[in-house]
Structures are given as C-alpha cells and as structure tokens.
Design an enzyme around this catalytic site. Sequence first.
Site, mmCIF file in Angstrom:
data_model
loop_
_atom_site.group_PDB
_atom_site.id
_atom_site.type_symbol
_atom_site.label_atom_id
_atom_site.label_comp_id
_atom_site.label_asym_id
_atom_site.label_seq_id
_atom_site.Cartn_x
_atom_site.Cartn_y
_atom_site.Cartn_z
ATOM 1 N N THR A 97 1.000 -1.150 -0.086
ATOM 2 C CA THR A 97 -0.041 -0.104 0.118
ATOM 3 C C THR A 97 0.773 1.337 -0.070
ATOM 4 O OG1 THR A 97 -1.740 -1.118 1.211
ATOM 5 C CG2 THR A 97 -1.638 1.353 1.120
ATOM 6 N N LYS A 172 -7.704 1.190 -2.563
ATOM 7 C CA LYS A 172 -7.222 0.685 -1.357
ATOM 8 C C LYS A 172 -7.567 2.030 -0.416
ATOM 9 C CE LYS A 172 -5.255 -1.684 2.245
ATOM 10 N NZ LYS A 172 -3.944 -2.163 2.079
ATOM 11 N N LYS A 240 0.311 5.194 8.400
ATOM 12 C CA LYS A 240 0.902 5.482 7.272
ATOM 13 C C LYS A 240 0.032 5.574 5.847
ATOM 14 C CE LYS A 240 2.194 2.185 4.673
ATOM 15 N NZ LYS A 240 1.855 1.190 3.378
#
Length: 288
Positions: A97, A172, A240
Amino acid sequence: MARVAFLGLGVMGFPMAGHLAAAGHEVTVYNRTAAKAEAWSSRHKGRHATTPRAAAKGAEFVMACVGNDDDVRQVCTGEDGAFAGMAKGAIFVDHTTVSAQVTRELAQSAREAGLGFVDAPVSGGQAGAENGQLSIMCGGSEQDYAAAEPVMAAYARICRRMGDSGAGQLTKMCNQIAIAGLVQGLAESLNFAERAGLSIPEVVEVISQGAAGSWQMQNRHKSMAEGKFDFGFAVDWMRKDLGICLSTADETGASLPVTALVDQFYKDVQQMGGGRWDTSSLIARLRR
C-alpha cells in the site's frame, strides 16, 4: 505454472509467497533480513536470493509486499533493484500500500524498460494472507492484469482491475477510509456497553444481526473486550495509510473529516505505546 519472485516476507508476504509455492509456481524469494528468506525456503519449496535483482532474474512475474514508498523504490530501482534483473515482457506486481504517485512513477519506469506493472494492494490482513483469502484491487493495463491475475489467484478471494495505473492504490485508500470510521464506531459502542454495565457478548450477539453488523464486530469484539491487540494490521501502518489518504484528498478536493479525526486517535494510541497494536486498539484510548 510460472516462474515467480516474491520480494518482502513480512506477516503478509511470507504466507503469500507460500501460497504461490503450494500452487506449483517456481518461487524465488528475497527479504531485506536474510534470515526470513532462509526460514521461508526451509519451509516451502523454493529458493532465496540475496538481492531483488537476483530474485527477479528469469522470473515472469515479480511480486512485492514491502513497507512504504521508499521501500518499493528501493526494491524496484538501482543496480540491485528488480527492474535491472527482469527480462523484457516480465510483469511487476506491487502488493504494497503506497501512494498513487509512486505507483505511476514506477509504472512509467517499468514501461520504459519494456516491463509490465500492476499496482495490487491487498485487504484482509494477516489472517487473509495466511488463509489465501485476500481482496486485491488492481491498477494497470488490461493486458498486464490479465496475465497476472491467474498467479494472484493463489492467495485471492477476489481480484479485480479497477482502472489504469494507480487505480488499485486509490481503491485501497477507499478501503482504509471506510475501516477507520467503522473501527472507531465499534470501539465507542463496546466502551459504551461496558460503562453501561451491559454484557458485551450479549450486546454483540443482538446488534450484529442487524445493520450494525460488520466483519470487524464479528472478528474483533472479543479481543477488544479483553484488551488484546495483537491480531492484525498495526497502528503504525494504519497511520501510514491514512496519511496517504489525507494527502490524496488534498489533491482531489475530497473531504475526509472523520478520517482525519481517527488518524489523530491512532496518534494517541501510538503515544500510549501501541504503535504495534492492531487497529482495533482504538478502544484502549477510550478506557484511559
């Protein structure tokens, strides 16, 4: 069956590479900490290499599942990077990701080198990786996706092309945005039940059968009630990911007020020493 390299053997990559080997693919793995690669090759049929370039040599597909933008750049580019070892026509599949920006940057570099590139971030956590039941959202050309999809099927519950390069990463982000608000709502609900003197198992048994039900409620309510937070995706990694979401929202003009708030709640958890706790640990800050 294909010749496949897998770069990154963390809690996700280790079992994902294992599923590829179990499916009959010829697998070579690489990990920055060599001991993990050696441990993998001792448990699975396959070999390990000392650099991404060496792992990628001769591979038709190179999969990666590492930490962040810089990690992906490191395993892709440079003298020892995977791109340098891949033959023309081979396809790089990035399960990390990362930002859509770095994805598009690396996809362009891959095209210039005569390589395919699919951004393919996953959802389903460690359990999904171990059970081969990941949701995979992909970006890239139709041709590259069509070639890579049968290989990804070794660990996928669903795998879908969402558009051109970067579309997988954007999807995502949608996933993480949805999870952030959901987990906070569940944490508040369970904490409310506790303080009201209700039985959490009984509350969940009733409300999970209606509109409040979710995967998180079904799979995390018990560990949340017990204050156990070592069952999945770490808070450090969630922050993150949410940082990527918030940065991209600034670029697109999207409004993410709840996501921004929950990101700060995760910051509180980090300051409590819970950076490696799983994301359900939002309830811990409510119990202080």
